[in-house]
Design a protein around this motif. Structure first.
Motif, PDB file in Angstrom:
ATOM      1  N   THR A  76      15.005 -17.132 -22.928  1.00 49.34           N
ATOM      2  CA  THR A  76      16.390 -17.578 -22.747  1.00 49.34           C
ATOM      3  C   THR A  76      16.482 -18.884 -21.982  1.00 49.34           C
ATOM      4  OG1 THR A  76      17.194 -15.295 -22.788  1.00 49.34           O
ATOM      5  CG2 THR A  76      18.646 -16.946 -21.805  1.00 49.34           C
ATOM      6  N   PHE A  77      15.701 -18.978 -20.899  1.00 48.98           N
ATOM      7  CA  PHE A  77      15.834 -20.125 -19.999  1.00 48.98           C
ATOM      8  C   PHE A  77      14.655 -21.094 -20.041  1.00 48.98           C
ATOM      9  CE2 PHE A  77      18.425 -16.796 -17.704  1.00 48.98           C
ATOM     10  CZ  PHE A  77      19.653 -17.377 -17.956  1.00 48.98           C
ATOM     11  N   GLY A  78      13.664 -20.823 -20.880  1.00 48.86           N
ATOM     12  CA  GLY A  78      12.561 -21.754 -21.025  1.00 48.86           C
ATOM     13  C   GLY A  78      11.435 -21.601 -20.029  1.00 48.86           C
ATOM     14  N   GLY A  79      11.359 -20.453 -19.384  1.00 52.41           N
ATOM     15  CA  GLY A  79      10.272 -20.223 -18.436  1.00 52.41           C
ATOM     16  C   GLY A  79      10.693 -19.313 -17.303  1.00 52.41           C
ATOM     17  N   LEU A  80       9.762 -19.085 -16.383  1.00 57.69           N
ATOM     18  CA  LEU A  80      10.027 -18.314 -15.172  1.00 57.69           C
ATOM     19  C   LEU A  80       9.241 -18.949 -14.037  1.00 57.69           C
ATOM     20  CD1 LEU A  80      11.231 -15.823 -13.723  1.00 57.69           C
ATOM     21  CD2 LEU A  80       9.143 -14.575 -14.357  1.00 57.69           C
ATOM     22  N   HIS A  81       9.945 -19.375 -12.992  1.00 58.31           N
ATOM     23  CA  HIS A  81       9.307 -20.118 -11.911  1.00 58.31           C
ATOM     24  C   HIS A  81       9.367 -19.420 -10.560  1.00 58.31           C
ATOM     25  CE1 HIS A  81      10.938 -22.927 -14.978  1.00 58.31           C
ATOM     26  NE2 HIS A  81       9.718 -23.423 -14.903  1.00 58.31           N
ATOM     27  N   ILE A  82      10.328 -18.512 -10.412  1.00 60.35           N
ATOM     28  CA  ILE A  82      10.531 -17.829  -9.131  1.00 60.35           C
ATOM     29  C   ILE A  82      10.712 -16.346  -9.402  1.00 60.35           C
ATOM     30  CG2 ILE A  82      11.976 -17.656  -7.062  1.00 60.35           C
ATOM     31  CD1 ILE A  82      13.053 -20.538  -7.941  1.00 60.35           C
ATOM     32  N   CYS A  83      10.023 -15.525  -8.633  1.00 60.72           N
ATOM     33  CA  CYS A  83      10.203 -14.074  -8.700  1.00 60.72           C
ATOM     34  C   CYS A  83      10.523 -13.578  -7.297  1.00 60.72           C
ATOM     35  CB  CYS A  83       8.938 -13.400  -9.220  1.00 60.72           C
ATOM     36  SG  CYS A  83       8.990 -11.593  -9.169  1.00 60.72           S
ATOM     37  N   ASN A  84      11.715 -13.033  -7.143  1.00 61.16           N
ATOM     38  CA  ASN A  84      12.170 -12.501  -5.856  1.00 61.16           C
ATOM     39  C   ASN A  84      12.309 -10.990  -5.957  1.00 61.16           C
ATOM     40  OD1 ASN A  84      13.782 -15.244  -4.545  1.00 61.16           O
ATOM     41  ND2 ASN A  84      12.997 -13.670  -3.189  1.00 61.16           N
ATOM     42  N   ASN A  85      11.475 -10.252  -5.259  1.00 61.96           N
ATOM     43  CA  ASN A  85      11.505  -8.792  -5.306  1.00 61.96           C
ATOM     44  C   ASN A  85      12.265  -8.214  -4.114  1.00 61.96           C
ATOM     45  OD1 ASN A  85      10.003  -7.895  -7.675  1.00 61.96           O
ATOM     46  ND2 ASN A  85       8.246  -8.934  -6.737  1.00 61.96           N
ATOM     47  N   TYR A  86      13.460  -7.675  -4.386  1.00 59.89           N
ATOM     48  CA  TYR A  86      14.252  -7.002  -3.357  1.00 59.89           C
ATOM     49  C   TYR A  86      14.436  -5.512  -3.627  1.00 59.89           C
ATOM     50  CZ  TYR A  86      15.795 -11.567  -1.561  1.00 59.89           C
ATOM     51  OH  TYR A  86      15.839 -12.825  -1.028  1.00 59.89           O
ATOM     52  N   ALA A  87      14.254  -5.077  -4.861  1.00 64.90           N
ATOM     53  CA  ALA A  87      14.551  -3.686  -5.213  1.00 64.90           C
ATOM     54  C   ALA A  87      13.748  -2.718  -4.355  1.00 64.90           C
ATOM     55  CB  ALA A  87      14.235  -3.454  -6.685  1.00 64.90           C
ATOM     56  N   GLY A  88      14.423  -1.710  -3.835  1.00 66.80           N
ATOM     57  CA  GLY A  88      13.733  -0.727  -3.006  1.00 66.80           C
ATOM     58  C   GLY A  88      14.646   0.427  -2.618  1.00 66.80           C
ATOM     59  N   ILE A  89      14.021   1.496  -2.136  1.00 69.62           N
ATOM     60  CA  ILE A  89      14.754   2.678  -1.687  1.00 69.62           C
ATOM     61  C   ILE A  89      14.194   3.115  -0.336  1.00 69.62           C
ATOM     62  CG2 ILE A  89      15.277   3.473  -4.023  1.00 69.62           C
ATOM     63  CD1 ILE A  89      12.968   5.475  -3.739  1.00 69.62           C
ATOM     64  N   GLY A  90      14.894   4.032   0.329  1.00 67.06           N
ATOM     65  CA  GLY A  90      14.446   4.559   1.613  1.00 67.06           C
ATOM     66  C   GLY A  90      14.474   6.074   1.624  1.00 67.06           C
ATOM     67  N   SER A  91      14.000   6.641   2.718  1.00 65.28           N
ATOM     68  CA  SER A  91      14.078   8.088   2.909  1.00 65.28           C
ATOM     69  C   SER A  91      14.043   8.371   4.400  1.00 65.28           C
ATOM     70  CB  SER A  91      12.917   8.805   2.219  1.00 65.28           C
ATOM     71  OG  SER A  91      11.690   8.534   2.887  1.00 65.28           O
ATOM     72  N   ALA A  92      14.416   9.577   4.786  1.00 65.20           N
ATOM     73  CA  ALA A  92      14.420   9.959   6.197  1.00 65.20           C
ATOM     74  C   ALA A  92      13.784  11.340   6.340  1.00 65.20           C
ATOM     75  CB  ALA A  92      15.840   9.960   6.752  1.00 65.20           C
ATOM     76  N   HIS A  93      12.478  11.355   6.497  1.00 63.13           N
ATOM     77  CA  HIS A  93      11.740  12.606   6.679  1.00 63.13           C
ATOM     78  C   HIS A  93      10.608  12.376   7.674  1.00 63.13           C
ATOM     79  CE1 HIS A  93      13.636  14.784   3.335  1.00 63.13           C
ATOM     80  NE2 HIS A  93      13.560  13.655   2.661  1.00 63.13           N
ATOM     81  N   LYS A  94      10.438  13.301   8.593  1.00 60.67           N
ATOM     82  CA  LYS A  94       9.310  13.234   9.504  1.00 60.67           C
ATOM     83  C   LYS A  94       8.045  13.741   8.810  1.00 60.67           C
ATOM     84  CE  LYS A  94      12.119  14.048  13.635  1.00 60.67           C
ATOM     85  NZ  LYS A  94      12.372  14.965  14.792  1.00 60.67           N
ATOM     86  N   THR A  95       6.902  13.327   9.341  1.00 63.07           N
ATOM     87  CA  THR A  95       5.637  13.825   8.815  1.00 63.07           C
ATOM     88  C   THR A  95       5.606  15.351   8.869  1.00 63.07           C
ATOM     89  OG1 THR A  95       4.560  11.808   9.617  1.00 63.07           O
ATOM     90  CG2 THR A  95       3.125  13.669   9.049  1.00 63.07           C
ATOM     91  N   TYR A  96       6.107  15.878   9.979  1.00 61.22           N
ATOM     92  CA  TYR A  96       6.307  17.322  10.120  1.00 61.22           C
ATOM     93  C   TYR A  96       7.579  17.530  10.910  1.00 61.22           C
ATOM     94  CZ  TYR A  96       6.074  22.028  11.989  1.00 61.22           C
ATOM     95  OH  TYR A  96       6.400  23.318  12.354  1.00 61.22           O
ATOM     96  N   ASP A  97       8.485  18.316  10.369  1.00 58.91           N
ATOM     97  CA  ASP A  97       9.760  18.605  11.012  1.00 58.91           C
ATOM     98  C   ASP A  97       9.662  19.959  11.709  1.00 58.91           C
ATOM     99  OD1 ASP A  97      12.401  19.308  11.664  1.00 58.91           O
ATOM    100  OD2 ASP A  97      13.189  18.101  10.011  1.00 58.91           O
ATOM    101  N   LYS A  98       9.588  19.933  13.030  1.00 68.54           N
ATOM    102  CA  LYS A  98       9.413  21.164  13.795  1.00 68.54           C
ATOM    103  C   LYS A  98      10.602  22.107  13.647  1.00 68.54           C
ATOM    104  CE  LYS A  98       8.404  22.853  18.465  1.00 68.54           C
ATOM    105  NZ  LYS A  98       8.162  22.471  19.879  1.00 68.54           N
ATOM    106  N   LYS A  99      11.822  21.561  13.647  1.00 68.33           N
ATOM    107  CA  LYS A  99      13.019  22.399  13.555  1.00 68.33           C
ATOM    108  C   LYS A  99      13.043  23.198  12.252  1.00 68.33           C
ATOM    109  CE  LYS A  99      16.141  19.696  16.488  1.00 68.33           C
ATOM    110  NZ  LYS A  99      17.415  18.921  16.532  1.00 68.33           N
ATOM    111  N   ARG A 100      12.619  22.585  11.189  1.00 65.63           N
ATOM    112  CA  ARG A 100      12.658  23.251   9.879  1.00 65.63           C
ATOM    113  C   ARG A 100      11.303  23.845   9.499  1.00 65.63           C
ATOM    114  NH1 ARG A 100      13.448  20.475   5.479  1.00 65.63           N
ATOM    115  NH2 ARG A 100      12.766  18.462   6.268  1.00 65.63           N
ATOM    116  N   ASP A 101      10.313  23.612  10.363  1.00 66.69           N
ATOM    117  CA  ASP A 101       8.946  24.054  10.074  1.00 66.69           C
ATOM    118  C   ASP A 101       8.542  23.598   8.677  1.00 66.69           C
ATOM    119  OD1 ASP A 101       6.454  25.234  10.351  1.00 66.69           O
ATOM    120  OD2 ASP A 101       7.141  27.208   9.668  1.00 66.69           O
ATOM    121  N   ALA A 102       8.718  22.314   8.429  1.00 60.48           N
ATOM    122  CA  ALA A 102       8.479  21.779   7.086  1.00 60.48           C
ATOM    123  C   ALA A 102       7.744  20.446   7.157  1.00 60.48           C
ATOM    124  CB  ALA A 102       9.805  21.587   6.361  1.00 60.48           C
TER     125      ALA A 102
END
Length: 258
Positions: A76-102
Motif C-alpha cells: 500500500t505504502f511502498g515499504g516499511l521503515h518503522i515498527c513500533n510494538n506497543y501491544a500488550g496485556i497484564g495480569s495480577a497474580h502472586k507466585t503463590y497466594d497464601k490467602k487462597r492457597d493457590a
C-alpha cells in the motif's frame, strides 16, 4: 532517519501509547498502519487521519496474520521503515497466594508471555524481513528501525506482577541481541521503558490513589503523557546513532514492592 515519507507499523495503535505515536508520526508525514483488535477505535482513527493511514485487525501472536498485514502495508505504502510494538496485556497474580492457597495460574502466565514477549518478537522478526528487502534510506545504509516497549516492571516489578515483569524483562533482554542480529541489514532496534503513563486506565482510580501515584514520581510529580512516549519514539527514529538501547521514560521513578 527522516520521518517524512516513511511508513510505520504500530501495534496497539488504536489507543493509549500506540495512538499517541500514530498521531505524532502522521503529523510528521509518516504513513501509518495501525495493528489492533479494537475495530471501533481503529477504524475511527484511520478514517480521521485519511489516506496515509490504514487499520488492520490482527493478533500479534498470529504468524500468518501479521505477515499478511506487513505485506499489505508494504504494498500500500511502498515499504516499511518503522515498527513500533506497543501491544500488550497484564495480569495480577502472586507466585503463590497464601490467602487462597493457590499458585499462580500457569495458563495466565503463559498468556501474558505469549502476547507481550512472543508477540513483540513475532512482529519484530517479520518487520525485519520486510525491511531487509528494501533499499537503504540513509547514507549509512539504514533500512529501518524497530522500537519495542517494555516497562519499569521489567527492572523492578511489584508484588503480583511476576508474569508481566517476566515478559517485559524478556523484551529488555532481547533488545541488544536483536540490534546485533539486524546490524548486517541496516536495521536498528531499541526499547522504550515507560513508567507511570497517564492512559485512560488511570482515570478510573480514586483521587487519593491517583495523587499517591503522582507523588511517587521523582520529578516532575505527575504521570507521564502518552505523547511524551511518542516523542521519544520519534527521537529514536530520527537519531541514527541510538541503537541497542533500553531507554527509561519514567520521571526518575523506582518502583516499590507495592
Amino acid at each position: 532517519m527522516e520521518l517524512k515519507g516513511k511508513t510505520a507499523l504500530v501495534t496497539g495503535g488504536a489507543s493509549g501509547l500506540g495512538e499517541a505515536t500514530v498521531r505524532r508520526f502522521h503529523r510528521q508525514g509518516v504513513n501509518v498502519a495501525i495493528l489492533d483488535m479494537n475495530d471501533k477505535r481503529g477504524d475511527a482513527l484511520a478514517k480521521e487521519l485519511g489516506d496515509r493511514a490504514r487499520y488492520f485487525n490482527g493478533n500479534v501472536t498470529n504468524e500468518e496474520r501479521v505477515a499478511e498485514i506487513i505485506e499489505d502495508t508494504a504494498k500500500t505504502f511502498g515499504g516499511l521503515h518503522i515498527c513500533n510494538n506497543y501491544a500488550g496485556i497484564g495480569s495480577a497474580h502472586k507466585t503463590y497466594d497464601k490467602k487462597r492457597d493457590a499458585p499462580h495460574p500457569l495458563d495466565t502466565f503463559k498468556r501474558v508471555l505469549d502476547v507481550n514477549l512472543i508477540g513483540t518478537f513475532n512482529v519484530a522478526r517479520l518487520a525485519a524481513q520486510q525491511m531487509s528487502r528494501q533499499e537503504p534510506v540513509t547514507d549509512d545504509g539504514q533500512r529501518g528501525v524497530i522500537i519495542n516497549t517494555a516497562s519499569v516492571a521489567g527492572y523492578e516489578g511489584q508484588i503480583g506482577q511476576v508474569a508481566y515483569s517476566a515478559s517485559k524483562g524478556g523484551i529488555i533482554g532481547m533488545t541488544i541481541v536483536i540490534a546485533r542480529d539486524l546490524a548486517q541489514i541496516g536495521v536498528r532496534c531499541n526499547t522504550i521503558v515507560p513508567g507511570l503513563i497517564h492512559t485512560p486506565l488511570f482515570d478510573t482510580l480514586p483521587d487519593h490513589i491517583f495523587e499517591a501515584l503522582e507523588n511517587s514520581v521523582l520529578y516532575p510529580n505527575r504521570l507521564g503523557k502518552p505523547d511524551e512516549i511518542a516523542m521519544l519514539a520519534q527521537q529514536i527514529v530520527e537519531n541514527d546513532y541510538i541503537n541497542g538501547e533500553c531507554i527509561r521514560m519514567d520521571g526518575g521513578i523506582r518502583m516499590t514492592p507495592r
